[in-house]
Motif scaffolding. Structure first.
Motif, mmCIF file in Angstrom:
data_model
loop_
_atom_site.group_PDB
_atom_site.id
_atom_site.type_symbol
_atom_site.label_atom_id
_atom_site.label_comp_id
_atom_site.label_asym_id
_atom_site.label_seq_id
_atom_site.Cartn_x
_atom_site.Cartn_y
_atom_site.Cartn_z
ATOM 1 N N UNK A 190 -3.756 8.449 5.134
ATOM 2 C CA UNK A 190 -4.545 8.255 6.350
ATOM 3 C C UNK A 190 -4.594 6.783 6.744
ATOM 4 N N UNK A 191 -4.803 5.913 5.758
ATOM 5 C CA UNK A 191 -4.922 4.484 6.065
ATOM 6 C C UNK A 191 -3.610 3.931 6.611
ATOM 7 N N UNK A 192 -2.498 4.412 6.080
ATOM 8 C CA UNK A 192 -1.191 3.905 6.511
ATOM 9 C C UNK A 192 -0.752 4.519 7.830
ATOM 10 N N UNK A 222 0.834 -1.206 0.000
ATOM 11 C CA UNK A 222 0.000 0.000 0.000
ATOM 12 C C UNK A 222 0.870 1.257 0.000
ATOM 13 N N UNK A 225 -7.093 15.707 -11.060
ATOM 14 C CA UNK A 225 -6.311 16.253 -9.940
ATOM 15 C C UNK A 225 -7.002 15.967 -8.607
ATOM 16 N N UNK A 226 -8.314 16.185 -8.588
ATOM 17 C CA UNK A 226 -9.046 15.948 -7.340
ATOM 18 C C UNK A 226 -9.015 14.466 -6.964
ATOM 19 N N UNK A 227 -9.269 13.614 -7.943
ATOM 20 C CA UNK A 227 -9.279 12.177 -7.640
ATOM 21 C C UNK A 227 -7.933 11.719 -7.095
ATOM 22 N N UNK A 275 -5.515 13.483 -5.649
ATOM 23 C CA UNK A 275 -5.260 14.024 -4.303
ATOM 24 C C UNK A 275 -6.048 13.214 -3.273
ATOM 25 N N UNK A 276 -7.279 12.895 -3.607
ATOM 26 C CA UNK A 276 -8.106 12.098 -2.693
ATOM 27 C C UNK A 276 -7.485 10.707 -2.487
ATOM 28 N N UNK A 277 -7.008 10.089 -3.561
ATOM 29 C CA UNK A 277 -6.336 8.786 -3.421
ATOM 30 C C UNK A 277 -5.111 8.906 -2.509
ATOM 31 N N UNK A 278 -4.319 9.922 -2.734
ATOM 32 C CA UNK A 278 -3.111 10.120 -1.931
ATOM 33 C C UNK A 278 -3.462 10.269 -0.451
ATOM 34 N N UNK A 279 -4.450 11.102 -0.184
ATOM 35 C CA UNK A 279 -4.821 11.338 1.212
ATOM 36 C C UNK A 279 -5.450 10.092 1.840
ATOM 37 N N UNK A 280 -6.162 9.326 1.018
ATOM 38 C CA UNK A 280 -6.736 8.067 1.492
ATOM 39 C C UNK A 280 -5.637 7.134 1.996
#
Lengths: 316, 264
Positions: free
Chosen positions: B128-130, B78, B116-118, B120-125
């Motif tokens: 946070x999960x890690x 991940x 870009x939004x998607x 950034x959202x993936x990155x932040x997901x």
């Protein structure tokens, strides 16, 4: 039907590996509960707990059951496109789609033709895999399907796809998005088999490419901006189909679209604040983007409920 | 550039600084041998690697801030996804701020805004999960990003490359995940990457209607691209200015053959 040429197109290394797993697969399938529990406890303490419901809320299928299920869906898709393009073994289906066929623009026709090629290839791939496990539960024929969604009546609520281009494209998009969601829902059931999981993932992303292309084509041909040029799914429920450019769709179709896109607007990042990472994006646009950024799975039961009207024999 | 030999810590370490390096039979053999003995694989930062082609066998000290990704468990895999999402998010954020953005059509601007939004959202997901297991922030190679943003054509080609590479990466890595919830999370994201890849390819296709999934990315069996860890990061390396060390790179199952995306 002679499937020898189909088998010859399959990578012998993959098929050899499938064959070597045959006994293990016959004995039971995916992964024991004990092993799954051990893995969950023993490995990674990552906080994805909110996502587990989708996976564990359904009874796990065996690997053979997953492949038989995928085989049905790929046959349905392949036979649908063959009918649209006038290549079905059932002459009446070719005739039925004559009116809409004449309306399909060149670009959409090229895309649909390539999609058909892929779905036919997926059928062959899955058939070859199933043949190493004793054969598919059912060998599907074109005549097993009713693309009007009438369960064999030929007069179901999707009949307008044979005459109305926008309707046809919505139906096509819905088929592909259903495929994406169905494969996603089964990935966990293949986790014990690297070879088949990898193959399923590689089919899954092809379905997503198809769905995106149809969405982009629809937008280029007048669909509302719910249908993103980026090919992603905005919102959930029937509205996520973006069927606003279809004139008065039948109520049964709206219901079906509601099932197909149920839960697509799930928020997978509800604990996060994007104030600094996506500054200036309105709350509404952010909610849309969060939904678009993740495609959601469907269980086998959900998918069966969607496709049942299109499949004449009972789905077991 | 590729080097094999004892590093300061005495362990065998394989160093990759050039995307072409994996193309030769000899380096592939060395690479496979390394996997057998549990060595590490180091992907040098772009600029650093470019300066170190004198074949002295001496590896210059890397810049600070390198990251290590241990691929022996789901956390490492991940983190690998997190690394790719970081690059994509940084790239598209740069796109929106670059002069080239204004030269795009309205539909193209909508696509890049969505992407870009998607990302950034993936990155932040993943970040946070890690949680505390997350790797640090990767630094994109500024000159590579600037080059990619020079023209509409270079932007589209770079975007296509990123998206198809992302699809290939997730398709290759999924089988190593051991927790079903992690596999599902990756699955929720990879299909979105595939959607992105399809529409960027379609922009570059004009009105032909087939590049979204043509034989550059989908083979005769109807299977999409798939790459293992090292080929992915080697391909991405020109855009990464952070040293990445991969440890415990898993053995590839028999029958799993890489299929790299092509870009005409």
């Amino acid at each position: 039907m002679n499937n020898t040429p189909i088998l010859e197109t399959i990578d012998p290394e993959i098929m050899g590996r499938l064959a070597s797993r045959r006994e293990a697969i016959k004995q039971g399938a995916s992964m024991s509960t004990a092993l799954a529990t051990a893995l969950a406890i023993g490995s990674v303490p990552i906080a994805l707990a909110g996502l587990t419901k989708d996976v564990f809320g359904q009874a796990p299928l065996t690997i053979k059951q997953v492949l038989d299920f995928a085989f049905l869906l790929e046959n349905l898709e392949a036979e649908f496109y063959k009918a649209v393009l006038g290549e079905s073994a059932v002459a009446a289906y070719n005739t039925a789609f004559i009116p809409v066929r004449a309306l399909i623009p060149a670009k959409a026709r090229a895309s649909i033709t390539l999609i058909r090629t892929h779905e036919v290839a997926h059928v062959a791939f899955l058939r070859a895999a199933l043949d190493t496990m004793g054969g598919p539960a059912r060998v599907w024929a074109a005549s097993d399907f009713d693309f009007t969604g009438g369960n064999g009546s030929g007069t179901g609520p999707f009949a307008r796809a044979t005459t109305d281009l926008q309707f046809l494209l919505v139906a096509t998009q819905a088929f592909e998005d259903t495929g994406v969601r169905a494969y996603k829902g089964q990935a966990g059931n293949l986790i014990s088999n690297d070879t088949l999981l990898e193959a399923a993932l590689r089919i899954h992303s092809v379905e997503a490419r198809h769905a995106a292309q149809i969405r982009k084509i629809r937008r280029e041909n007048g669909a509302p901006d719910t249908v993103r040029y980026s090919g992603t799914v905005r919102g959930g429920g029937a509205g996520a189909a973006g069927a606003g450019n279809v004139t008065a769709p039948p109520a049964e179709v709206v219901t079906a679209l509601g099932l197909i896109y149920a839960g697509e607007d799930t928020n997978n990042v509800s604990t996060l604040n994007f104030g600094t990472t996506l500054p200036g994006v309105s709350a509404g646009d952010l909610a849309f983007a969060i939904g678009e950024a993740f495609d959601e799975p469907l269980t086998r039961e959900q998918v069966v409920a969607i496709v049942e009207p299109f499949v004449i024999p009972a789905i077991t | 550039m590729m080097e094999e030999g004892p590093m300061a810590d005495g362990k065998n370490t394989f160093v990759i600084g050039d995307p072409a390096a994996l193309g030769t039979v000899e380096t592939r053999r060395q690479f496979l041998r390394m996997l057998g003995v549990g060595g590490s694989i180091v992907l040098l930062p772009t600029l650093f690697a470019a300066c170190d082609d004198d074949d002295t066998g001496i590896v210059n000290p890397p810049p600070s801030g390198g990251v290590t990704i241990n691929l022996s468990n789901d956390t490492g895999i991940l983190n690998y996804a997190y690394a790719l999402e970081q690059l994509e998010a940084a790239f598209y954020t740069a796109v929106l701020a670059a002069p080239v953005f204004a030269t795009l059509s309205a539909p193209e601007q909508e696509i890049f805004t969505d992407l870009q939004r998607h990302e950034v959202i993936h990155r932040e997901f993943f970040k946070n999960a890690l949680g505390s297991n997350a790797i640090g922030t990767l630094t994109p190679t500024a000159s590579a990003v600037t080059g990619a943003l020079a023209t509409r054509n270079s932007l589209l080609l770079a975007s296509e490359t990123f998206e198809d590479l992302g699809v290939a990466a997730y398709n290759g890595a999924g089988k190593y995940l051991t927790v079903a919830a992690n596999l599902l999370a990756a699955g929720k994201i990879v299909s979105v990457e595939a959607r992105h890849a399809a529409v960027i390819r379609d922009i570059r296709d004009g009105t032909n209607g087939t590049k979204f999934a043509n034989s550059e990315v989908v083979n005769a069996q109807g299977l999409d691209v798939k790459l293992e860890f090292v080929p992915v990061l080697t391909a991405a390396n020109p855009f990464i200015d952070t040293e990445i060390t991969l440890t415990n790179v898993p053995a590839v199952p028999a029958g799993s053959t890489d299929q790299a995306p092509q870009h005409s």
